[in-house]
Write a protein that holds these residues in place. Structure first.
Motif, PDB file in Angstrom:
ATOM      1  N   GLU A 186      29.961  58.373  40.646  1.00 32.60           N
ATOM      2  CA  GLU A 186      28.819  57.773  41.320  1.00 32.60           C
ATOM      3  C   GLU A 186      27.507  58.374  40.824  1.00 32.60           C
ATOM      4  N   PRO A 187      26.426  57.602  40.799  1.00 30.31           N
ATOM      5  CA  PRO A 187      25.133  58.115  40.307  1.00 30.31           C
ATOM      6  C   PRO A 187      24.625  59.319  41.085  1.00 30.31           C
ATOM      7  N   GLU A 188      24.920  59.393  42.386  1.00 33.45           N
ATOM      8  CA  GLU A 188      24.420  60.508  43.183  1.00 33.45           C
ATOM      9  C   GLU A 188      25.232  61.784  42.993  1.00 33.45           C
ATOM     10  N   MET A 201      33.082  59.622  51.464  1.00 35.80           N
ATOM     11  CA  MET A 201      31.779  59.825  50.834  1.00 35.80           C
ATOM     12  C   MET A 201      31.732  61.172  50.121  1.00 35.80           C
ATOM     13  N   ARG A 202      32.354  62.189  50.710  1.00 37.95           N
ATOM     14  CA  ARG A 202      32.385  63.521  50.097  1.00 37.95           C
ATOM     15  C   ARG A 202      33.149  63.486  48.775  1.00 37.95           C
ATOM     16  N   PHE A 229      31.717  64.442  45.214  1.00 35.36           N
ATOM     17  CA  PHE A 229      32.362  65.577  44.549  1.00 35.36           C
ATOM     18  C   PHE A 229      33.770  65.166  44.127  1.00 35.36           C
ATOM     19  N   PRO A 230      33.912  64.394  43.058  1.00 32.69           N
ATOM     20  CA  PRO A 230      35.238  63.898  42.657  1.00 32.69           C
ATOM     21  C   PRO A 230      36.137  65.020  42.155  1.00 32.69           C
ATOM     22  N   GLY A 231      37.434  64.752  42.184  1.00 27.38           N
ATOM     23  CA  GLY A 231      38.410  65.723  41.695  1.00 27.38           C
ATOM     24  C   GLY A 231      39.518  66.003  42.685  1.00 27.38           C
TER      25      GLY A 231
END
Length: 302
Positions: A128-130, A260-261, A265-267
């Motif tokens: 995501e851009p953010e 949303m988290r 913060f992907p992974g």
């Protein structure tokens, strides 16, 4: 709000805690319990030579790359950071450069110099851009040793709840592409081809902070309703604050906040370890983290 309605029909229970009883979850052995890193064995002609696992779990693992046509080698370090933004990355980069400066007078180092840090973002599929995932910082310079001067560079980036750090040094008279440009291109190619999947409490619904009846939540990012007696909000810093922790809308907000988290913060891939796909020409590293004992606090990498 349509998304909230869908979540409310099948929301899993969040953890309900009193507003004054919020305790941080340990990063390793809590927020992250297991990590699986799938990395390429070849990056832009550089071949992986071997891995090193460090005794302190917060230091992660490293992989050394080399190629016959280039002097020296590139060391790549993977180590956990958790939920971090660009400001955390900048602070860590400054600290890492300062740490190298402390080598002066030791290990045959006479002087160290780094130019200004360069910032860039690597565009990554599905990010995501953010999110700060893909943010990279690079600094070039030189190290003067008794044996001669070496051009050196360091790159640190954020990727899937981890820092990825690259280090490269070569004799100053080696010529060729500047070390900073070479390392920056290498890390960009590596980022696009590495996968880091972690499991643990990172997959849980957000904890719910229960406040006294009649007390109004504030700083809402998402408002759960207009009824003051059952009102709940999702705050910008990732908390659900509600007067009724068991209300369906409160539970829905806890689930929505977790989604949303993970986007920011992907992974995190869930609470249960999964078997990642390991393509040909890649290798997998598995790391399990035990919860820290009360007598041994983990050393911060910041």
């Amino acid at each position: 709000m349509a998304c909230l309605a869908l979540l409310a029909t099948g929301a899993l229970p969040g953890t309900v805690i009193a507003a004054d009883d919020v305790a941080p979850t340990p990063l390793l052995g809590g927020y992250l319990r297991e990590t699986r890193i799938v990395y390429p064995l070849t990056v832009q002609g550089w071949e992986a030579q071997g891995e090193k696992r460090y005794e302190q779990p917060e230091l992660g693992v490293s992989v050394r790359y080399a190629q016959d046509a280039m002097p020296g080698w590139i060391d790549v370090f993977f180590y956990p950071v958790g939920e971090a933004d660009a400001a955390v990355l900048d602070t860590h980069m400054r600290g890492s450069i300062a740490d190298i400066g402390t080598l002066v007078g030791r290990q045959d180092v006479v002087a160290v110099h780094f130019d200004a840090t360069r910032a860039r973002r690597i565009a990554l599929q599905g990010v995501e851009p953010e999110s700060a995932d893909g943010e990279v910082r690079t600094a070039s310079g030189w190290i003067e040793r008794a044996s001669g001067r070496y051009d050196t560079a360091m790159t640190i980036g954020l990727r899937q709840l981890h820092f990825i750090k690259g280090r490269y040094s070569r004799p100053a008279d080696a010529g060729g592409v500047p070390v900073g440009d070479l390392l920056d291109a290498f890390v960009g190619a590596l980022f696009a081809d590495v996968g880091i999947q972690s499991t643990g409490d990172c997959a849980r619904a957000l904890p719910i902070n229960v406040i006294a009846a009649g007390q109004a939540p504030s700083d809402a990012a998402v408002d759960g309703g207009d009824d003051d007696a059952r009102r709940a909000v999702l705050t910008p810093d990732g908390r659900v604050v509600a007067a009724d922790g068991d209300a369906p809308m409160t539970q829905a907000l806890a689930e929505l906040g977790a989604v949303m988290r993970r986007q920011r913060f992907p992974g995190c891939v869930g609470a249960t370890p999964v078997e990642p796909h390991v393509p040909e020409g890649h290798r997998e590293i598995r790391i399990e983290y035990r919860a820290p004992s009360p007598s041994r606090a983990l050393v911060s990498i910041d």
